[in-house]
Enzyme design. Structure first.
Site: not given
Ligand code: DLZ
Length: 169
Positions: A30, A65, A67, A95, A97, A122, A136
């Site tokens: 991500w 992240s 995972e 959201t 999340h 971390f 960063r």
């Molecule tokens: C779902 C999601 C969202 C909305 N935003 C991010 C993010 O900004 N950075 C990131 O590393 N991962 C994001 N994810 C994905 C989640 O970390 C995860 O991979 C999913 O919820 C599946 O478990």
């Protein structure tokens, strides 16, 4: 207001000899432009401290992240690594999340490091905007990947010191 620390600045006197240390890196896909830059920074810093990238840096990619802690746990269980660096980039959306993931990942890394006595670093950016993340990850505030690499080396050395016989009174 607290002074902003450059994430790539460190006191060279405090960095122990690192050759022979074996480091795992788990990195999230991500926001991969940012996490790619974090990875580059971490690998470059580990190499500049004497770690052999070919043999002693193991890299695994995960979807997001969330995972990171599980992949770090699997790495600790299945490879001989002295520390694992978790690299990710969470950007605040509309959201909640973000909050859930950020807290879960931070706690996952902390719990894993305490339960396995393996340093789990971390190296996750948690920012409001993409620009703040880029600043960063090799931008005007340095690179959190560099900071994570130095932290890993220092924690491996601290663990060796604390476990050595000479510290048992
Ligand atoms: C779902 C999601 C969202 C909305 N935003 C991010 C993010 O900004 N950075 C990131 O590393 N991962 C994001 N994810 C994905 C989640 O970390 C995860 O991979 C999913 O919820 C599946 O478990």
């Amino acid at each position: 207001m607290a002074k902003k620390k450059n994430l790539s600045a460190y006191d060279k006197e405090k960095v122990p000899e690192a050759s022979g240390m074996r480091i795992g890196i788990v990195v999230s896909d991500w926001n991969s432009d940012t996490t790619g830059a974090l990875l580059e920074g971490a690998v470059h810093t580990l190499q500049s401290q004497g770690i052999n990238a070919e043999n002693d840096i193991i890299i695994e990619r995960v979807p997001g992240s969330f995972e990171l802690p599980q992949a770090a746990a699997l790495m600790i269980q299945s490879c001989p690594v002295d520390a694992v660096i978790c690299l990710g980039c969470l950007i605040q959306g509309e959201t909640r999340h973000f909050e859930f993931i950020a807290q879960a990942v931070a706690k996952g890394c902390m719990d894993l490091s305490i339960n396995t006595l393996t340093p789990v670093i971390f190296g996750v950016l948690t920012t409001d905007t993409h620009k703040q993340a880029q600043d960063r990850a090799g931008g005007k505030h340095g690179n959190k990947g560099d900071e994570a690499a130095i932290t890993a080396i220092r924690m491996i050395a601290a663990k060796k010191r604390l476990k050595s016989d000479e510290n048992i009174k």
